[in-house]
Design a protein around this motif. Sequence first.
Motif: not given
Length: 382
Positions: A240-259
Amino acid sequence: MPEALSSLAQSMGISNLAGGGALIVALIFLTALTFTWRFIPGVRDFAVRVGWADQPNERRLNKEPLPNAGGLAIFAGFVVSVVVAWALRPIFIQDVQIQVLAILLGATILVLTGFIDDQYGLSPAFRLAVQLLSAVLLVVNGLHIDYNAIPFLPSVPDAVNQPLGIAITILWVIGLTNAMNLLDGVDGVVGGVSFVASMVLLATAAQFPDRGTAVILLAGLGGAALGYLRHNYNPSRIIMGDAGSYLFGYTLAAVSMLGTLKFSAGASLFVPLLVMALPILDTAQVVVGRLARGIRNPLGHPDKTHLHHRLLAATGQARRTALIMWMVALLCGVVGMIAQGVRPLAILATVVFTVLCLWFVAYRRVRAQGREQEQALTTGTE
């Protein structure tokens, strides 16, 4: 029979099975899974032709150039699933559409930054600045942690609560983004851990009727992670490279605040913290270790002191290392769900579904490798 199914769904925390929400979630999950699964081979072939690949070195496990554009396929699968969700049930995200757009925009910025870094290299200071920008983007659109809602901590005046909550939010987003990136060192680890985290947070958010948006986004993210994992379980054909790991880390952090992070009662903050315990602890021990060795920039000096590197040295097998990391992440998720008060049947269903999905993709990858070896032998004999 319909009443029995409805009763079973309610016992698992699904508030309205008849409303079609569960079917929509399943469709979004399958959309992301199928699209990513089928899209990655084409991305891999193109990456090979243009040279988007990680070259072997003393830190990496690959012995030959390995395509590193998997993050683009994961992001595409995730976005397609969100578009499908918007088309099917726009009312789900009508009230928080600004926050959803902020998450997608921030994720897009980080995916592009990670991809450019994978191919050409960017300075740690520049990457940190982009991560800060993406975190602030969430804050200005209403996604931030309420400090006074965090259990077991003393309350502070309103004048202090907001800036303190914003600072914690930025630390949470940047920290988890980098934690996922640092965890990516062995085939299948980040893909599997991200899938586990998505399913656990999804099951937790599904217990509450007003968290439909979080459920939708997590279903898409989890499906994309699983579709990618089919091609990344050792021996991987793409990373996945940094593109994929950044996507997972950022989105999980953001969505956890949404929920879950927005709940003020009980141990709500512990759910995402415990679910993400593995990457958080790994990053903490690596940073502390590097600082103790006199390294001033601990995030800019890669080494082999990560948990997955140590586990790989102990097991001698990348597959076994990934499996252990997956199970530890799932155990942390179960503890988090128990802390949140998720119903036992919902916890059991989440564990069974998660394990079956991971087994399925691992089995398919191993079986595909067997066919590849047979074809190689046949070609060699001819």
